[in-house]
Design an enzyme around this catalytic site. Structure first.
Site, short mmCIF file in Angstrom:
data_model
loop_
_atom_site.label_atom_id
_atom_site.label_comp_id
_atom_site.label_asym_id
_atom_site.label_seq_id
_atom_site.Cartn_x
_atom_site.Cartn_y
_atom_site.Cartn_z
N SER A 52 -2.61 -39.74 -24.64
CA SER A 52 -2.38 -40.17 -26.02
C SER A 52 -3.03 -41.51 -26.32
CB SER A 52 -0.87 -40.27 -26.29
OG SER A 52 -0.24 -39.05 -26.03
N1 SAH Z 1 2.14 -37.92 -21.63
C1 SAH Z 1 0.77 -37.57 -21.30
C2 SAH Z 1 0.05 -36.81 -22.40
C3 SAH Z 1 0.65 -35.47 -22.59
S1 SAH Z 1 -0.43 -34.21 -23.17
C4 SAH Z 1 -0.05 -38.79 -20.89
O1 SAH Z 1 0.47 -39.92 -20.92
O2 SAH Z 1 -1.21 -38.60 -20.50
C5 SAH Z 1 0.78 -32.92 -23.16
C6 SAH Z 1 1.08 -32.35 -21.80
O3 SAH Z 1 2.21 -31.48 -21.95
C7 SAH Z 1 -0.04 -31.49 -21.24
O4 SAH Z 1 -0.40 -31.96 -19.96
C8 SAH Z 1 0.58 -30.09 -21.18
O5 SAH Z 1 0.13 -29.32 -20.08
C9 SAH Z 1 2.05 -30.41 -21.06
N2 SAH Z 1 2.98 -29.35 -21.47
C10 SAH Z 1 2.86 -28.46 -22.49
N3 SAH Z 1 3.96 -27.66 -22.52
C11 SAH Z 1 4.79 -28.05 -21.51
C12 SAH Z 1 6.07 -27.62 -21.04
N4 SAH Z 1 6.75 -26.61 -21.59
N5 SAH Z 1 6.60 -28.27 -19.98
C13 SAH Z 1 5.94 -29.30 -19.38
N6 SAH Z 1 4.73 -29.74 -19.77
C14 SAH Z 1 4.16 -29.13 -20.84
#
Ligand code: SAH
Length: 204
Positions: A52
């Protein structure tokens, strides 16, 4: 990055600013994107996922109002950067990631940055992580059509939950706060996240 993109936009919480000054963001972006690591935008991290924008990380972190003794649950470990910031502020952080390779990347990045107290777990974060519930703070870092009910159930008394809620294209940042049997709800403007995929998120 912290002074120009975050403090200048009104984030005043000194603990959050100092956590963001202390975590080297370039460790959490792919090698080829290192030069852009401190830019004012999200970046791709592989597998169709993103790290992000720094300001959004700061804003969500400050909305969580984390205290040093708190146990925090993050859904969507991604690069591990947000988890690292939470790890600087809280006692214990559990971060769930559904893609095993991405979870491994987050773990590797956290170790390289020397962050302690963050555990990355592979699984469907829409179910939460009941083993260590309740959580003082819950952060969803992926777009969700509504806040998954298991995550509300795992929120401690006085606990705060922050999530981007809306459509796949545009969401609004929402904070829920538990006070007894009541949940208060506040809104903090439009954001865009990759989708939360799982039992209580999007199907695909
Ligand atoms: N917090 C992260 C950015 C998140 S991007 C950072 O600091 O880099 C969103 C992430 O959520 C992705 O890696 C995706 O694979 C994950 N995601 C999507 N659905 C999910 C779920 N049901 N449970 C866990 N992770 C999930």
């Amino acid at each position: 990055m912290v002074e120009m993109q975050i403090a200048a936009r009104g984030i005043k919480d000194e603990r959050v600013l100092s956590a963001m000054r202390s975590v080297p963001r370039h460790i959490f972006v792919p090698e080829e994107a290192r030069a852009a690591a401190y830019g004012d935008y999200p970046l791709p991290i592989g597998h169709g996922q993103t790290i992000s924008q720094p300001y959004i990380v700061a804003m969500m972190t400050s909305l969580l109002e984390i205290r040093p003794q708190d146990r925090v649950l993050e859904i969507g470990a991604g690069s591990g950067y947000q988890a690292a910031i939470l790890g600087r502020l809280a006692q214990e952080v559990i971060s769930i990631e559904r893609i095993p390779e991405v979870a491994h990347l987050a773990e590797k990045n956290l170790a390289t940055a020397g962050i302690m107290g963050v555990r990355v777990i592979v699984g469907d974060g829409t179910l939460g992580y009941p083993d260590l519930a309740p959580y003082d703070a819950v952060l969803i870092t992926a777009a969700t059509p509504s806040v998954p009910s298991p995550l509300i159930d795992q929120l401690a008394e006085g606990g705060r939950l922050v999530a981007p809620v809306g459509s796949r294209d545009l969401q609004e940042l929402v904070r829920l706060t538990r006070k007894g049997s009541e949940l208060s709800r506040e809104f903090f403007g439009g954001v865009v996240f990759v989708p939360l995929l799982g039992e209580h998120g999007w199907e695909h």
